[in-house]
Scaffold this motif. Structure first.
Motif, PDB file in Angstrom:
ATOM      1  N   HIS A 132      -1.276  34.097 -14.687  1.00 51.30           N
ATOM      2  CA  HIS A 132      -0.606  34.918 -15.695  1.00 51.30           C
ATOM      3  C   HIS A 132      -0.921  36.388 -15.415  1.00 51.30           C
ATOM      4  CE1 HIS A 132      -4.478  35.258 -17.805  1.00 51.30           C
ATOM      5  NE2 HIS A 132      -4.587  33.960 -17.684  1.00 51.30           N
ATOM      6  N   ASP A 133      -0.274  37.257 -16.132  1.00 48.36           N
ATOM      7  CA  ASP A 133      -0.316  38.685 -15.809  1.00 48.36           C
ATOM      8  C   ASP A 133      -1.708  39.304 -15.917  1.00 48.36           C
ATOM      9  OD1 ASP A 133       2.360  38.572 -15.338  1.00 48.36           O
ATOM     10  OD2 ASP A 133       2.946  39.303 -17.334  1.00 48.36           O
ATOM     11  N   ASP A 134      -2.588  38.690 -16.695  1.00 53.31           N
ATOM     12  CA  ASP A 134      -3.911  39.285 -16.899  1.00 53.31           C
ATOM     13  C   ASP A 134      -4.882  39.021 -15.748  1.00 53.31           C
ATOM     14  OD1 ASP A 134      -3.068  40.212 -19.323  1.00 53.31           O
ATOM     15  OD2 ASP A 134      -3.793  38.444 -20.423  1.00 53.31           O
ATOM     16  N   LEU A 135      -4.499  38.155 -14.796  1.00 54.44           N
ATOM     17  CA  LEU A 135      -5.385  37.815 -13.684  1.00 54.44           C
ATOM     18  C   LEU A 135      -4.739  38.191 -12.348  1.00 54.44           C
ATOM     19  CD1 LEU A 135      -6.708  34.291 -14.760  1.00 54.44           C
ATOM     20  CD2 LEU A 135      -7.937  36.453 -14.828  1.00 54.44           C
ATOM     21  N   PRO A 136      -5.557  38.625 -11.392  1.00 52.24           N
ATOM     22  CA  PRO A 136      -5.012  39.060 -10.085  1.00 52.24           C
ATOM     23  C   PRO A 136      -4.689  37.876  -9.166  1.00 52.24           C
ATOM     24  CG  PRO A 136      -7.385  39.252 -10.063  1.00 52.24           C
ATOM     25  CD  PRO A 136      -7.011  38.790 -11.461  1.00 52.24           C
TER      26      PRO A 136
END
Length: 263
Positions: A132-136
């Motif tokens: 998801h967007d919060d993790l690289p």
């Protein structure tokens, strides 16, 4: 001597080119600060800070037909101490355990966890938790990780298959270490006397060791080998295997040269 192989040995040397003792010794020299610890751990009654005493070095000179003026004790100490570091590294990573115990350990500690991790990474529902967007981490990186984990799993499975194959041939826990020690002695002997070839002599069905075989047993004699001493270990099978492989490699080389000469 010094056959070509594509495997990486247990001392961290990759044999993708013909033997070079200097290369092996250079690796051993990286353990210069720990050399005395290797000697005290793997040599029974070392000669002070060195692995082999003067009597052993004199015997080695006789076997290899070496001039003491060109190969004094300090030179032979330098090389034979390196030999102990190399075989010591191999023995450190060699587990004294049955094949069954070794396979159980590899399966429970490596293969099973890898399979579980691989299954989790491939589970699309679980992927929503770490993509998801919060993790690289994105789908492309997940596929890259999957590729690495699959390659590792295949490597472990191939290693397990190799162990099972050796077990069916009745090989002992230290067979790989014996093979490695014979190879190291080969490299060392040819460095000291390039004219020496790895040979074995058989008399009335029993081993009558050649100069090369005698060097193997001489340098193995004070080694601490598992719960035994090198003088109690038989290297006949490892010597035969090594000599036969060397002869086969030599035969193939001659064939290639003849083919090249004949166009």
């Amino acid at each position: 001597m010094g056959e070509r192989t594509d495997e990486t040995d247990q001392a961290g040397l990759t044999d993708v080119e013909p033997w070079i003792w200097e290369r092996a010794k250079s690796y051993a020299d990286t353990y210069a600060d720990s050399r005395i610890k290797f000697i005290s751990r793997f040599i029974d009654q070392p000669d002070g800070a060195h692995a082999y005493n003067r009597q052993t070095l004199n015997h080695l000179r006789r076997l290899l037909d070496l001039d003491e003026a060109h190969f004094p004790d300090e030179v032979l100490h330098e090389h034979t101490d390196a030999l102990v570091v190399l075989i010591g590294r191999a023995l450190i990573v060699t587990k004294v355990e049955t094949t069954k115990e070794r396979l159980q350990r590899l399966h429970s500690k490596l293969l099973a966890p890898t399979e579980k991790f691989l299954a989790a990474l491939q589970n699309d529902d679980l992927a929503l938790e770490f993509l998801h967007d919060d993790l690289p981490l994105d789908e492309e990186k997940r596929e890259e990780i999957l590729g690495h984990i699959k390659a590792f799993k295949e490597s472990v499975e191939a290693h397990i298959a190799q162990i099972k194959s050796r077990s069916r041939k009745g090989k002992s826990w230290d067979s790989e270490a014996k093979d490695r020690f014979v190879i190291y002695v080969d490299w060392l002997c040819e460095f000291l006397n390039p004219s020496l070839e790895p040979r074995r002599a058989v008399d009335a069905g029993s081993e009558d060791h050649s100069q090369f075989g005698k060097c193997v047993y001489l340098l193995a004699e004070p080694l601490k080998w598992g719960d035994k001493r090198g003088s109690e270990i038989k290297f006949d099978g490892a010597i035969r295997k090594h000599v036969d492989e060397w002869k086969e490699a030599l035969r193939k080389t001659i064939q290639e040269l003849e083919a090249e000469r004949n166009g």
